[in-house]
Motif scaffolding. Structure first.
Motif, short mmCIF file in Angstrom:
data_model
loop_
_atom_site.label_atom_id
_atom_site.label_comp_id
_atom_site.label_asym_id
_atom_site.label_seq_id
_atom_site.Cartn_x
_atom_site.Cartn_y
_atom_site.Cartn_z
N GLU A 61 30.75 33.64 1.50
CA GLU A 61 29.34 34.04 1.53
C GLU A 61 29.12 35.16 0.52
N LYS A 62 27.92 35.21 -0.04
CA LYS A 62 27.60 36.22 -1.04
C LYS A 62 26.86 37.39 -0.41
N VAL A 63 27.37 38.60 -0.64
CA VAL A 63 26.76 39.82 -0.15
C VAL A 63 26.43 40.70 -1.35
N THR A 64 25.22 41.20 -1.40
CA THR A 64 24.81 42.06 -2.51
C THR A 64 25.16 43.51 -2.20
N VAL A 65 25.90 44.13 -3.09
CA VAL A 65 26.26 45.54 -2.95
C VAL A 65 25.88 46.27 -4.23
N THR A 66 25.74 47.58 -4.14
CA THR A 66 25.41 48.39 -5.31
C THR A 66 26.60 49.26 -5.67
N GLU A 67 27.08 49.10 -6.90
CA GLU A 67 28.20 49.89 -7.40
C GLU A 67 27.78 50.56 -8.70
N GLY A 248 29.05 45.55 4.66
CA GLY A 248 28.86 44.28 5.36
C GLY A 248 29.78 43.19 4.89
N ILE A 249 30.73 43.53 4.03
CA ILE A 249 31.65 42.54 3.49
C ILE A 249 32.85 42.37 4.43
N THR A 250 33.14 41.13 4.77
CA THR A 250 34.31 40.80 5.60
C THR A 250 35.41 40.25 4.71
N THR A 251 36.58 40.83 4.78
CA THR A 251 37.71 40.38 3.99
C THR A 251 38.78 39.80 4.89
N GLU A 252 39.61 38.94 4.31
CA GLU A 252 40.66 38.29 5.08
C GLU A 252 42.01 38.93 4.79
#
Length: 434
Positions: A61-67, A248-252
């Motif tokens: 899934e795509k999550v928008t983050v600001t870096e 909100g990013i889920t990693t495996e």
């Protein structure tokens, strides 16, 4: 895909991942070691999958983050049952354009070598094995990095997806195939099996500018690019997940808490079309395409092996030096210098009873290839969230989960990786089962 499109019954026995590069004319500038650079374009690339029993697919899934003040799209593990489908589609923001660099691969490392000057159309250029080399650029990297000018400059297609099942064992099944658009009746607009045509002869789709002229008996289709295409899968089990509340990013994670990138390994390398061989010489009008080649044919030694180069890394990350390699399926392992890479490498299973020379006839993988097994480190620990569709009563736990990267490339060491094959159309289907 909307939730309403997902079947509300128990899924069928197989999962199908289909690369539909068939719906458009693929203008691939694949000329490999043989000609000057030549830019070409493709309209789009998509992959889909169909139903399978006990096996479901999902894409990140795509999550928008600001870096650093810049918005970016990051991949996130699909936690909801809504994300797991009997059919999935990969869509990219860029198109396959100006694919102008050569690439060679063992299925895991992608290398762009340097060459001696071309010696002519027939012999082509020769790789300089003691020279420096560069790393091939994947579609995944090109479309997610911060560079603005390389989105259409990648050397190979690379796509991530997940598989979950009640069984630990996942296989690419015998029904998988890579077919030329001509063999599927693709006339440039639609695919109709009743319109299937051969790759050679007077009446063909997408005639190559090399070989005999269009309408002549020795003409051949640019769809023969399928002879140079290779497929690989890199994968590892997913044992756990964690979510960063700030993004909100889920990693495996893998079984020992490691990252998937560090634990993943090459699971599958496939030479789908050993039945095709392009014979060349310095006069392009004399080029000839052979089809229907079987392991017992003399010419098989030129087409049933996957030849490639791997690159060496010198101290200080200097990339210099190349080593030639070759894989061969055990059925044809008598070919000099070839190995079977511990069973990972597969050649489509063709025998004397396989019909290949007729319209609409093409080989399938013809054998099962295990890409995930009952390794003890694989668990059912991941907890998913329930689906929102009415009637969706799928369980939220009890699944074995795997992540894979699918790679597709035209092998520069193959005779069919030529400029003569630009404008070819094809369709790849990977069929997954337990």
């Amino acid at each position: 895909m909307t939730n309403a499109t997902r079947p509300r019954r128990r899924l069928m026995t197989k999962n199908l991942i289909m690369m539909l590069v068939l719906l458009v004319v693929i203008l691939i500038a694949i000329f490999a070691w043989y000609t000057d650079q030549y830019a070409a374009t493709a309209e789009s690339t998509s992959i889909s999958a169909s139903a399978a029993d006990n096996v479901e697919l999902a894409v990140p899934e795509k999550v928008t983050v600001t870096e650093d003040g810049v918005e970016k799209q990051k991949d996130s593990f699909p936690k909801s049952n809504d994300s797991w489908k009997s059919k999935i589609e990969f869509k990219t923001s860029g198109y396959l354009k100006d694919l102008v660099k050569d690439v060679t691969s063992n299925g895991e490392q992608f290398v762009i070598p340097n060459f001696e000057a071309a010696k002519g159309l027939g012999e082509g250029r020769k790789v300089i094995t003691d020279d420096v080399w560069t790393k091939g650029l994947s579609s995944k990297e090109a479309l997610t990095n911060t560079k603005v000018n390389d989105d259409d400059q990648y050397n190979y297609i690379s796509l991530d997806f997940y598989v979950r099942s009640k069984s630990k064992n996942i296989n690419v099944t015998a029904d998988s195939f890579l077919a030329a658009g001509s063999e599927l009746g693709y006339d440039g607009t639609n695919a109709d099996p009743n319109k299937a045509k051969l790759l050679t002869g007077e009446d063909i789709y997408r005639c190559s500018s090399y070989g005999a002229a269009k309408g002549k008996s020795g003409a051949f289709s640019a769809d023969a690019i399928v002879g140079a295409l290779r497929v690989s899968l890199i994968g590892a089990p997913v044992d756990g997940i964690s979510t960063d509340d700030s993004t909100g990013i889920t990693t495996e994670t893998t079984f020992d808490g490691g990252t998937w990138a560090n634990k993943s390994a090459l699971k599958f390398v496939w030479l789908p079309r050993p039945d095709i061989f392009l014979q060349t010489d310095d006069n392009s009008n004399n080029w000839k395409l052979y089809t229907g080649i079987k392991p017992s044919d003399t010419i098989a030694e030129k087409t049933y092996c996957h030849n490639f180069y791997t690159g060496n890394v010198i101290t200080g990350n200097v990339k210099k030096g190349l080593t030639a390699g070759a894989y061969c399926d055990p059925a044809v392992k008598s070919i000099a210098g070839a190995t079977n890479n511990s069973g990972i490498f597969k050649v489509s299973n063709i025998n004397d009873n396989t019909e290949l020379d007729g319209k609409g006839k093409y080989p399938t993988l013809g054998q099962s290839a295990k890409v995930a097994s009952d390794a003890p480190e694989t668990s059912k620990a991941i907890q998913f969230t329930a689906g929102t569709e009415q009637g969706d009563n799928r369980e939220t736990t009890g699944y074995y989960v795997y992540k894979f990267t699918l790679n597709l490339w035209a092998e520069g060491e193959d005779a069919e990786a030529r400029r003569s094959m630009s404008n070819g159309a094809f369709s790849l289907e990977l069929d997954f089962g337990t």
